[in-house]
Design a protein around this motif. Sequence first.
Motif, PDB file in Angstrom:
ATOM      1  N   VAL A  50       0.848  -1.181   0.000  1.00 41.66           N
ATOM      2  CA  VAL A  50       0.000   0.000   0.000  1.00 41.66           C
ATOM      3  C   VAL A  50       0.892   1.243   0.000  1.00 41.66           C
ATOM      4  CG1 VAL A  50      -1.757   1.298   1.258  1.00 41.66           C
ATOM      5  CG2 VAL A  50      -1.847  -1.197   1.209  1.00 41.66           C
ATOM      6  N   ILE A  51       0.800   2.062  -1.038  1.00 43.37           N
ATOM      7  CA  ILE A  51       1.631   3.268  -1.122  1.00 43.37           C
ATOM      8  C   ILE A  51       0.861   4.513  -0.682  1.00 43.37           C
ATOM      9  CG2 ILE A  51       3.140   2.325  -2.895  1.00 43.37           C
ATOM     10  CD1 ILE A  51       1.575   3.912  -4.962  1.00 43.37           C
ATOM     11  N   ALA A  52      -0.455   4.416  -0.603  1.00 39.78           N
ATOM     12  CA  ALA A  52      -1.299   5.520  -0.131  1.00 39.78           C
ATOM     13  C   ALA A  52      -2.708   4.977   0.032  1.00 39.78           C
ATOM     14  CB  ALA A  52      -1.278   6.694  -1.109  1.00 39.78           C
ATOM     15  N   VAL A  53      -3.561   5.745   0.691  1.00 40.65           N
ATOM     16  CA  VAL A  53      -4.977   5.383   0.773  1.00 40.65           C
ATOM     17  C   VAL A  53      -5.811   6.628   0.491  1.00 40.65           C
ATOM     18  CG1 VAL A  53      -4.546   3.569   2.468  1.00 40.65           C
ATOM     19  CG2 VAL A  53      -5.230   5.843   3.253  1.00 40.65           C
ATOM     20  N   LEU A  54      -7.010   6.405  -0.026  1.00 43.18           N
ATOM     21  CA  LEU A  54      -7.972   7.478  -0.217  1.00 43.18           C
ATOM     22  C   LEU A  54      -9.126   7.277   0.745  1.00 43.18           C
ATOM     23  CD1 LEU A  54      -8.270   7.891  -4.103  1.00 43.18           C
ATOM     24  CD2 LEU A  54      -6.781   9.114  -2.504  1.00 43.18           C
ATOM     25  N   THR A  55      -9.531   8.352   1.398  1.00 44.99           N
ATOM     26  CA  THR A  55     -10.683   8.295   2.298  1.00 44.99           C
ATOM     27  C   THR A  55     -11.701   9.342   1.881  1.00 44.99           C
ATOM     28  OG1 THR A  55      -9.506   7.421   4.220  1.00 44.99           O
ATOM     29  CG2 THR A  55     -11.499   8.671   4.655  1.00 44.99           C
ATOM     30  N   CYS A  56     -12.925   8.911   1.730  1.00 43.89           N
ATOM     31  CA  CYS A  56     -14.051   9.806   1.486  1.00 43.89           C
ATOM     32  C   CYS A  56     -14.877   9.886   2.767  1.00 43.89           C
ATOM     33  CB  CYS A  56     -14.918   9.286   0.342  1.00 43.89           C
ATOM     34  SG  CYS A  56     -16.496  10.154   0.170  1.00 43.89           S
ATOM     35  N   PRO A  57     -14.929  11.062   3.414  1.00 42.58           N
ATOM     36  CA  PRO A  57     -15.800  11.225   4.580  1.00 42.58           C
ATOM     37  C   PRO A  57     -17.244  11.416   4.102  1.00 42.58           C
ATOM     38  CG  PRO A  57     -14.567  13.248   4.170  1.00 42.58           C
ATOM     39  CD  PRO A  57     -14.127  12.261   3.139  1.00 42.58           C
ATOM     40  N   TYR A  58     -17.911  10.307   3.867  1.00 41.97           N
ATOM     41  CA  TYR A  58     -19.220  10.314   3.218  1.00 41.97           C
ATOM     42  C   TYR A  58     -20.296  10.891   4.135  1.00 41.97           C
ATOM     43  CZ  TYR A  58     -23.544   8.603   1.104  1.00 41.97           C
ATOM     44  OH  TYR A  58     -24.799   8.515   0.568  1.00 41.97           O
ATOM     45  N   THR A  59     -21.074  11.800   3.568  1.00 41.48           N
ATOM     46  CA  THR A  59     -22.250  12.341   4.257  1.00 41.48           C
ATOM     47  C   THR A  59     -23.435  12.251   3.311  1.00 41.48           C
ATOM     48  OG1 THR A  59     -21.598  14.555   3.525  1.00 41.48           O
ATOM     49  CG2 THR A  59     -21.008  13.930   5.774  1.00 41.48           C
ATOM     50  N   LYS A  60     -24.552  11.798   3.793  1.00 44.29           N
ATOM     51  CA  LYS A  60     -25.745  11.648   2.960  1.00 44.29           C
ATOM     52  C   LYS A  60     -26.292  13.007   2.572  1.00 44.29           C
ATOM     53  CE  LYS A  60     -30.248   9.371   2.719  1.00 44.29           C
ATOM     54  NZ  LYS A  60     -31.232   8.513   3.421  1.00 44.29           N
TER      55      LYS A  60
END
Length: 257
Positions: free
Chosen positions: A215-225
């Motif tokens: 794993v060289i990086a990660v993407l995170t989406c702080p999801y809100t409806k």
Amino acid sequence: MAQDDEGQERYRAPALDKGLDILELLAATDDGLSQGEIAKALDRTPNEIYRMLDRLVRRDYVRRTPEDRYALTLKLFELAHARPPLHRMISQATPVLRNFARAAQQAVHMVVQDRNVLVVVAQVDSPGYWNVSIRVGSRIGLVNTGSGHVYLAFATPEERKLMLEEQDLGPEKMPRELEARLEGVREQGYEMTPSAQVAGVSNITVPIFGPLGSVIAVLTCPYTKRLDKSDAPDMPSVLKLLQHTCAEISQRSPESA
């Protein structure tokens, strides 16, 4: 010439010289060396070498093998190449992240592991007038974030131990339920969990893999409806968009070249 030698001797740093001698010696060997072999090659006593080896191992420049030998890690290589590839990866990833934000109508940020600490290196807002964002440069937790869960899930046992120790968390302090959760993250290939910091937010995190499977990086989406847009993608759809985004960034990554 004599004056140059005198100046070099005046500013000698014996401990640093000893550490560099060890690194240069190990760099010239393929299978590693024992403590005794290192001491003999450098004409020093084993006791002189022990403390220096201990520090080099703790700082992850050298690893101790199961056969009780010492060999270089890739940390020096990473130090020499970390900045330019990272900058290129961010530069190449930014337009892809913008495409994701428009399609998902959500914010997204990229996290990398820097000396066993997780750091936010890129952030793109959603196209609307509000979103949940994290400041670039922020250090985030290992055990209470989606990004941390993904890094821990895909780390080797040795890497996981070092990451936890860096934040004063030994394996014995990690909750057992978290260990089971990490296994699930590894199996499904992503993390989807309610935020431990903000109510009403679910963190969707997907890893970006390098060519060697790490794993060289990660993407995170702080999801809100979204309540203001009935056509906004739901959480499963956003997950698929994020997975596609990670795959595209992986193909563009300098480490994949």
